[in-house]
Write a protein that holds these residues in place. Structure first.
Motif, PDB file in Angstrom:
ATOM      1  N   GLY A 157     -16.341   3.463   4.070  1.00 29.54           N
ATOM      2  CA  GLY A 157     -15.252   2.983   3.231  1.00 29.54           C
ATOM      3  C   GLY A 157     -13.890   3.059   3.881  1.00 29.54           C
ATOM      4  O   GLY A 157     -12.865   3.051   3.192  1.00 29.54           O
ATOM      5  N   ALA A 158     -13.852   3.114   5.187  1.00 22.96           N
ATOM      6  CA  ALA A 158     -12.603   3.115   5.957  1.00 22.96           C
ATOM      7  C   ALA A 158     -12.945   2.638   7.357  1.00 22.96           C
ATOM      8  O   ALA A 158     -14.124   2.560   7.738  1.00 22.96           O
ATOM      9  CB  ALA A 158     -11.982   4.511   5.999  1.00 22.96           C
TER      10      ALA A 158
ATOM     11  N   ARG B  30     -10.983   8.384   6.619  1.00 18.94           N
ATOM     12  CA  ARG B  30     -11.492   8.753   5.300  1.00 18.94           C
ATOM     13  C   ARG B  30     -11.278  10.241   5.010  1.00 18.94           C
ATOM     14  O   ARG B  30     -10.877  10.625   3.913  1.00 18.94           O
ATOM     15  CB  ARG B  30     -12.985   8.401   5.201  1.00 18.94           C
ATOM     16  CG  ARG B  30     -13.673   8.835   3.901  1.00 18.94           C
ATOM     17  CD  ARG B  30     -13.236   7.957   2.733  1.00 18.94           C
ATOM     18  NE  ARG B  30     -13.681   8.492   1.453  1.00 18.94           N
ATOM     19  CZ  ARG B  30     -14.775   8.073   0.791  1.00 18.94           C
ATOM     20  NH1 ARG B  30     -15.550   7.126   1.317  1.00 18.94           N
ATOM     21  NH2 ARG B  30     -15.091   8.588  -0.371  1.00 18.94           N
TER      22      ARG B  30
ATOM     23  N   PHE C 130     -13.719  -3.112   4.104  1.00 17.52           N
ATOM     24  CA  PHE C 130     -13.540  -1.665   3.992  1.00 17.52           C
ATOM     25  C   PHE C 130     -13.188  -1.284   2.555  1.00 17.52           C
ATOM     26  O   PHE C 130     -13.728  -0.317   2.000  1.00 17.52           O
ATOM     27  CB  PHE C 130     -12.439  -1.171   4.936  1.00 17.52           C
ATOM     28  CG  PHE C 130     -12.675  -1.490   6.396  1.00 17.52           C
ATOM     29  CD1 PHE C 130     -13.920  -1.891   6.855  1.00 17.52           C
ATOM     30  CD2 PHE C 130     -11.636  -1.377   7.306  1.00 17.52           C
ATOM     31  CE1 PHE C 130     -14.135  -2.181   8.202  1.00 17.52           C
ATOM     32  CE2 PHE C 130     -11.840  -1.652   8.643  1.00 17.52           C
ATOM     33  CZ  PHE C 130     -13.083  -2.064   9.098  1.00 17.52           C
ATOM     34  N   GLU C 131     -12.288  -2.043   1.958  1.00 15.74           N
ATOM     35  CA  GLU C 131     -11.887  -1.762   0.578  1.00 15.74           C
ATOM     36  C   GLU C 131     -13.050  -2.000  -0.383  1.00 15.74           C
ATOM     37  O   GLU C 131     -13.218  -1.261  -1.360  1.00 15.74           O
ATOM     38  CB  GLU C 131     -10.704  -2.644   0.194  1.00 15.74           C
ATOM     39  CG  GLU C 131      -9.441  -2.418   1.028  1.00 15.74           C
ATOM     40  CD  GLU C 131      -9.462  -3.132   2.384  1.00 15.74           C
ATOM     41  OE1 GLU C 131      -8.517  -2.918   3.167  1.00 15.74           O
ATOM     42  OE2 GLU C 131     -10.425  -3.889   2.651  1.00 15.74           O
TER      43      GLU C 131
ATOM     44  N   VAL D 268     -16.213  -1.540   0.130  1.00 14.24           N
ATOM     45  CA  VAL D 268     -17.145  -0.415   0.166  1.00 14.24           C
ATOM     46  C   VAL D 268     -16.648   0.728  -0.706  1.00 14.24           C
ATOM     47  O   VAL D 268     -17.429   1.342  -1.446  1.00 14.24           O
ATOM     48  CB  VAL D 268     -17.365   0.046   1.618  1.00 14.24           C
ATOM     49  CG1 VAL D 268     -18.152   1.355   1.671  1.00 14.24           C
ATOM     50  CG2 VAL D 268     -18.105  -1.035   2.404  1.00 14.24           C
ATOM     51  N   ARG D 269     -15.350   1.012  -0.665  1.00 17.13           N
ATOM     52  CA  ARG D 269     -14.810   2.092  -1.506  1.00 17.13           C
ATOM     53  C   ARG D 269     -14.967   1.764  -2.981  1.00 17.13           C
ATOM     54  O   ARG D 269     -15.271   2.644  -3.798  1.00 17.13           O
ATOM     55  CB  ARG D 269     -13.334   2.339  -1.173  1.00 17.13           C
ATOM     56  CG  ARG D 269     -13.096   2.988   0.159  1.00 17.13           C
ATOM     57  CD  ARG D 269     -13.669   4.397   0.256  1.00 17.13           C
ATOM     58  NE  ARG D 269     -12.905   5.357  -0.521  1.00 17.13           N
ATOM     59  CZ  ARG D 269     -11.868   6.028  -0.060  1.00 17.13           C
ATOM     60  NH1 ARG D 269     -11.465   5.857   1.189  1.00 17.13           N
ATOM     61  NH2 ARG D 269     -11.240   6.895  -0.822  1.00 17.13           N
ATOM     62  N   VAL D 270     -14.774   0.493  -3.346  1.00 11.05           N
ATOM     63  CA  VAL D 270     -14.921   0.088  -4.745  1.00 11.05           C
ATOM     64  C   VAL D 270     -16.372   0.242  -5.195  1.00 11.05           C
ATOM     65  O   VAL D 270     -16.648   0.688  -6.324  1.00 11.05           O
ATOM     66  CB  VAL D 270     -14.451  -1.370  -4.937  1.00 11.05           C
ATOM     67  CG1 VAL D 270     -14.843  -1.891  -6.314  1.00 11.05           C
ATOM     68  CG2 VAL D 270     -12.930  -1.462  -4.741  1.00 11.05           C
TER      69      VAL D 270
ATOM     70  N   GLU E 215     -18.705   2.224  -3.902  1.00 11.67           N
ATOM     71  CA  GLU E 215     -19.312   3.513  -3.584  1.00 11.67           C
ATOM     72  C   GLU E 215     -19.960   4.159  -4.807  1.00 11.67           C
ATOM     73  O   GLU E 215     -21.103   4.627  -4.748  1.00 11.67           O
ATOM     74  CB  GLU E 215     -18.252   4.445  -2.988  1.00 11.67           C
ATOM     75  CG  GLU E 215     -18.767   5.826  -2.639  1.00 11.67           C
ATOM     76  CD  GLU E 215     -17.704   6.687  -1.977  1.00 11.67           C
ATOM     77  OE1 GLU E 215     -17.463   7.807  -2.456  1.00 11.67           O
ATOM     78  OE2 GLU E 215     -17.110   6.230  -0.971  1.00 11.67           O
TER      79      GLU E 215
ATOM     80  N   LEU F  86     -21.900   8.815   1.188  1.00 15.31           N
ATOM     81  CA  LEU F  86     -20.642   8.256   0.694  1.00 15.31           C
ATOM     82  C   LEU F  86     -20.517   6.850   1.244  1.00 15.31           C
ATOM     83  O   LEU F  86     -21.289   6.432   2.109  1.00 15.31           O
ATOM     84  CB  LEU F  86     -19.448   9.110   1.098  1.00 15.31           C
ATOM     85  CG  LEU F  86     -18.941   9.034   2.555  1.00 15.31           C
ATOM     86  CD1 LEU F  86     -17.575   9.716   2.647  1.00 15.31           C
ATOM     87  CD2 LEU F  86     -19.906   9.638   3.535  1.00 15.31           C
ATOM     88  N   GLY F  87     -19.538   6.107   0.722  1.00 18.69           N
ATOM     89  CA  GLY F  87     -19.345   4.736   1.168  1.00 18.69           C
ATOM     90  C   GLY F  87     -20.590   3.921   0.922  1.00 18.69           C
ATOM     91  O   GLY F  87     -21.103   3.846  -0.200  1.00 18.69           O
TER      92      GLY F  87
END
Length: 441
Positions: free
Chosen positions: A253-254, A260, A328-329, A331-333, A335, A358-359
């Motif tokens: 996620g980064a 991260r 990248f963004e 993946v964070r959303v 997760e 994570l991610g």
């Protein structure tokens, strides 16, 4: 022509005994799907070897490779090259150092770690290098030496001298005899400091770490551990190297796990996701303050394919795709969605001892019994019959999942749609259900 028979007769497949092999013969990929010679499709639920971050047949990457091949397919690394310059600048911009960075390109991740060992020894004038058990850093000479598990053993006794291993946190199977994450961190850092003192920290050039353990179980270190390692390195003048071959380029996620976790190393090794695995490429990111050393001192390494034009063109296209598609963004959303779906699966299946990650990077640790945590397949041994049966059932279900020891690694392309992910979880559930009937009764 029987291509499977031809493959079996003439190709040596990595890490496994050859006699019983009978995998599908893959001939095509599209998005998150692989297709075999008979037209069957398989959900690529591990992005190959946690590498094909943008999925298969991404048009931007395909076009960039074709265009570069038609323009200039090879340039010696002693020449400057347009795409090398642009990709190195883009990677420096992604790196976690305000001072910037320089990049040494390699053909793969194992060579990136190999060369990072040369760099840290020359930069510090020190010889010893520390790395964790239950790690994988590659299969060439020095990177195999760094590796802390059974894939190092075939390289012995000729592995590189000066490498010392230590135990890092593993909360589910704590080597420090605690179930408290804070205590795990404290004991792990105390252990590492004791190892340093016994090895003489003034002789230690660097500590190599996967910021999230990769193929050995997707172990996320408890809070405070990476910060503590950074502090130990600072105290003793030791360089910290993050092996981000798996974690880089959106997997957590980064751009990098260093971002991260907000822990800044001195060097970062990378590969896989930099080109979404379309063309082999790796490298070492060196923060500018260290890279200046090589302005007057010859760089101590090189490769025929360092910064190969097709590879750097693919890398530049991949970084553009990550940026323009907001990968990248995204993946964070997603997760929480990924985690929730896998934890729901775990609640229904007694073979799943733990879900962690994570991610878009998760592990299912498989056990015969949740109370005793007896692994479904033993550590450092061939897959047990139940594990072999599960892998066969997964292929029957049309889903590919990377497995190591008693762990399944769920790390799909970062472009996967929610409905595709849920389909993969359901296929995984059906395979687990059948194996549970045979294993648990």
């Amino acid at each position: 022509m029987d291509l499977k028979a031809l493959h079996k007769k003439h190709v040596l497949t990595p890490w496994v005994a050859q006699a019983g092999l009978n995998p599908p013969l893959m001939v095509r990929g599209e998005g998150v799907w692989l297709y075999d010679e008979e037209g069957h499709r398989y959900l690529d639920f591990s992005a190959g070897l946690v590498a094909v971050n943008l999925g298969h047949a991404h048009p931007r990457l395909v076009g960039a490779i074709a265009e570069q091949a038609a323009r200039l397919a090879y340039a010696a690394p002693s020449f400057f090259h347009d795409k090398r310059a642009l990709l190195a600048k883009a990677l420096s911009d992604l790196a976690p150092w305000e001072e910037g960075a320089r990049v040494f390109f390699t053909p793969s991740g194992t060579e990136a770690n190999e060369d990072a060992v040369k760099f840290v020894r020359q930069l510090t004038g020190r010889f010893k290098v520390l790395a964790a058990y239950r790690s994988f850093h590659g299969a060439t000479h020095a990177s195999a030496s760094l590796t802390g598990e059974n894939r190092r053993w075939p390289a012995e006794p000729g592995t590189a001298p000066g490498v010392v291993h230590f135990f890092a946190p593993y909360p589910y199977r704590s080597p420090f005899f605690t179930e408290d994450p804070q205590e795990e961190t404290r004991r792990a850092l105390d252990h590492l400091e004791r190892v340093l003192l016994h090895e003489d920290p003034s002789r230690v050039a660097a500590i190599f770490l996967e910021p999230v353990v990769g193929s050995n179980g997707v172990i996320v270190y408890p809070e405070g551990y990476l910060e503590g390692v950074r502090a130990l390195c600072d105290r003793h003048g030791i360089l910290l190297v993050f092996d981000e071959v798996m974690t880089g380029f959106g997997r957590v996620g980064a751009a990098f796990a260093a971002e991260r976790f907000r822990v800044v190393p001195d060097l970062i090794t990378f590969a896989k996701g930099v080109t979404s695995a379309y063309v082999p490429l790796g490298g070492v990111l060196v923060r500018e303050g260290l890279a200046r050393h090589f302005d007057q001192v010859p760089l101590p390494t090189g490769h025929t394919y360092a910064g190969h034009p097709l590879a750097v063109a693919a890398g530049l296209a991949a970084l553009e795709a990550y940026r323009e598609e907001g990968i990248f963004e995204r993946v964070r959303v997603l997760e929480g969605f990924f985690r929730e779906a896998l934890e729901a699966l775990a609640r229904e299946h007694p073979l799943v001892g733990e879900v962690r990650g994570l991610g878009a990077f998760y592990a299912l640790e498989l056990v015969r019994d949740r109370e005793s945590r007896e692994p479904l397949s033993p550590w450092h041994a061939p897959f047990s019959p139940p594990m072999q049966a599960l892998l066969k059932e997964l292929l029957r279900e049309g889903v590919y999942v990377l497995a190591k020891h008693n762990v399944l690694i769920v790390a799909p392309p970062l472009t996967i749609r929610e409905e595709e992910f849920l389909e993969g979880v359901e296929r995984l559930a059906r395979a687990l259900r059948r194996v549970e009937v045979e294993t648990l009764g």
